[in-house]
Enzyme design. Sequence first.
Site, PDB file in Angstrom:
ATOM      1  CB  SER A 145     -21.126 -60.907 -27.178  1.00  0.00           C
ATOM      2  OG  SER A 145     -21.080 -59.702 -27.913  1.00  0.00           O
ATOM      3  CE1 TYR A 158     -21.048 -63.115 -32.202  1.00  0.00           C
ATOM      4  CE2 TYR A 158     -21.847 -61.121 -31.143  1.00  0.00           C
ATOM      5  CZ  TYR A 158     -20.874 -62.098 -31.284  1.00  0.00           C
ATOM      6  OH  TYR A 158     -19.744 -62.056 -30.504  1.00  0.00           O
TER       7      TYR A 158
HETATM    8  P1  NAP Z   1     -11.962 -65.578 -34.071  1.00  0.00           P
HETATM    9  O1  NAP Z   1     -10.491 -65.440 -33.982  1.00  0.00           O
HETATM   10  O2  NAP Z   1     -12.606 -65.491 -35.407  1.00  0.00           O
HETATM   11  O3  NAP Z   1     -12.385 -66.911 -33.312  1.00  0.00           O
HETATM   12  C1  NAP Z   1     -13.607 -67.556 -33.518  1.00  0.00           C
HETATM   13  C2  NAP Z   1     -13.331 -69.033 -33.418  1.00  0.00           C
HETATM   14  O4  NAP Z   1     -14.568 -69.751 -33.553  1.00  0.00           O
HETATM   15  C3  NAP Z   1     -12.410 -69.490 -34.540  1.00  0.00           C
HETATM   16  O5  NAP Z   1     -11.368 -70.268 -34.009  1.00  0.00           O
HETATM   17  C4  NAP Z   1     -13.336 -70.301 -35.429  1.00  0.00           C
HETATM   18  O6  NAP Z   1     -12.678 -71.378 -36.067  1.00  0.00           O
HETATM   19  C5  NAP Z   1     -14.379 -70.806 -34.450  1.00  0.00           C
HETATM   20  N1  NAP Z   1     -15.564 -71.167 -35.214  1.00  0.00           N
HETATM   21  C6  NAP Z   1     -16.244 -70.408 -36.092  1.00  0.00           C
HETATM   22  N2  NAP Z   1     -17.180 -71.157 -36.711  1.00  0.00           N
HETATM   23  C7  NAP Z   1     -17.083 -72.402 -36.198  1.00  0.00           C
HETATM   24  C8  NAP Z   1     -17.735 -73.621 -36.460  1.00  0.00           C
HETATM   25  N3  NAP Z   1     -18.665 -73.739 -37.406  1.00  0.00           N
HETATM   26  N4  NAP Z   1     -17.366 -74.715 -35.758  1.00  0.00           N
HETATM   27  C9  NAP Z   1     -16.400 -74.628 -34.825  1.00  0.00           C
HETATM   28  N5  NAP Z   1     -15.720 -73.518 -34.549  1.00  0.00           N
HETATM   29  C10 NAP Z   1     -16.054 -72.402 -35.247  1.00  0.00           C
HETATM   30  O7  NAP Z   1     -12.667 -64.449 -33.209  1.00  0.00           O
HETATM   31  P2  NAP Z   1     -12.643 -64.117 -31.650  1.00  0.00           P
HETATM   32  O8  NAP Z   1     -12.946 -62.676 -31.586  1.00  0.00           O
HETATM   33  O9  NAP Z   1     -11.454 -64.661 -31.006  1.00  0.00           O
HETATM   34  O10 NAP Z   1     -13.954 -64.873 -31.130  1.00  0.00           O
HETATM   35  C11 NAP Z   1     -13.954 -65.791 -30.068  1.00  0.00           C
HETATM   36  C12 NAP Z   1     -15.260 -65.674 -29.303  1.00  0.00           C
HETATM   37  O11 NAP Z   1     -15.334 -64.382 -28.701  1.00  0.00           O
HETATM   38  C13 NAP Z   1     -16.507 -65.815 -30.156  1.00  0.00           C
HETATM   39  O12 NAP Z   1     -17.501 -66.543 -29.475  1.00  0.00           O
HETATM   40  C14 NAP Z   1     -16.959 -64.367 -30.329  1.00  0.00           C
HETATM   41  O13 NAP Z   1     -18.328 -64.273 -30.587  1.00  0.00           O
HETATM   42  C15 NAP Z   1     -16.591 -63.818 -28.983  1.00  0.00           C
HETATM   43  N6  NAP Z   1     -16.485 -62.382 -28.888  1.00  0.00           N
HETATM   44  C16 NAP Z   1     -15.514 -61.704 -29.550  1.00  0.00           C
HETATM   45  C17 NAP Z   1     -15.445 -60.330 -29.428  1.00  0.00           C
HETATM   46  C18 NAP Z   1     -14.395 -59.513 -30.115  1.00  0.00           C
HETATM   47  O14 NAP Z   1     -14.449 -58.287 -30.049  1.00  0.00           O
HETATM   48  N7  NAP Z   1     -13.436 -60.094 -30.795  1.00  0.00           N
HETATM   49  C19 NAP Z   1     -16.372 -59.637 -28.652  1.00  0.00           C
HETATM   50  C20 NAP Z   1     -17.349 -60.360 -27.995  1.00  0.00           C
HETATM   51  C21 NAP Z   1     -17.396 -61.716 -28.120  1.00  0.00           C
HETATM   52  P3  NAP Z   1     -12.445 -71.282 -37.669  1.00  0.00           P
HETATM   53  O15 NAP Z   1     -11.776 -69.973 -37.914  1.00  0.00           O
HETATM   54  O16 NAP Z   1     -11.598 -72.468 -37.955  1.00  0.00           O
HETATM   55  O17 NAP Z   1     -13.819 -71.357 -38.291  1.00  0.00           O
END
Ligand code: NAP
Length: 253
Positions: A145, A158
């Site tokens: 991130s 985080y």
């Molecule tokens: P997202 O759609 O909410 O995806 C997060 C995923 O992680 C979901 O599929 C969720 O599954 C899973 N997850 C959450 N808690 C979990 C648990 N206890 N056990 C197993 N899986 C779990 O959001 P995203 O933005 O695509 O995030 C994906 C990654 O990118 C994350 O690591 C996030 O920190 C990182 N990231 C995102 C951004 C951004 O701007 N979007 C920026 C920097 C980094 P469930 O929904 O089924 O819980």
Amino acid sequence: MPNIFDLFRLDGKIALVTGAATGLGASIAEALAQAGATVAVHGNRRAATETAEAIGASAAAFRADLSSTTGAEELFAEVKQKFGRIDILINNAGTIIRHNAVEYPLEDWQTVLQVNLTSVFQLSQLAGRDMIERNAPGKIVNIASLLSFQGGIRVPAYAASKGGVAQLTKALANEWAAKNIQVNAIAPGYISTTNTEPLQADETRNRQILERIPAGRWGQPMDIAGAALYLSCPASDYVTGTVLTVDGGWMGR
Ligand code: NAP
């Protein structure tokens, strides 16, 4: 010189993408499948069946709660039983819980650290050990991130976990480079997913964020998929221990 496009193919490779029901994970899984990989798509609250169905025969859906200390081991065992091995591990699952630091509950701290950092280590250790035992090449891509570099606001767990992901990436890369296992991370900027819905819905924060991004727009999950493919394929075989920002220019500003 081989055909450069061949180095971006993943035919015959088995990939595991965690958190692939939605957002970045779903896009990454689809990209790896388009490049020829068979993909194990993981979900938490529900198996990533919609992603698997969108991909078709070369995908299977799994479910595991990575906030449990045993979740990673159970997931790895299930994928190994189904596909026999993992060549590419994408540690994408992540969670964010917001509180002011002075009142941050220990339970929430531990949940965020377990999902975002400890499970990444557990899955990487299981996959890396298996690759080494098979004397096979491998790729591990961790989703870090911008908060691997910056502190953020109201997200101390985080930020700590994602800082740890960047350091873990380098630590594993150093140990496994000579085994032909590359370990890299992607640091996405502000990407439009459910994770960032509260920020997008907050008019002031949304404006402040957009003003700071040189590209002038939120990223889309597909913006991350290309970087994930690159770090998963032979084109990046001499790239290891790096944290690649994909952020519309945010970190350069
Ligand atoms: P997202 O759609 O909410 O995806 C997060 C995923 O992680 C979901 O599929 C969720 O599954 C899973 N997850 C959450 N808690 C979990 C648990 N206890 N056990 C197993 N899986 C779990 O959001 P995203 O933005 O695509 O995030 C994906 C990654 O990118 C994350 O690591 C996030 O920190 C990182 N990231 C995102 C951004 C951004 O701007 N979007 C920026 C920097 C980094 P469930 O929904 O089924 O819980």
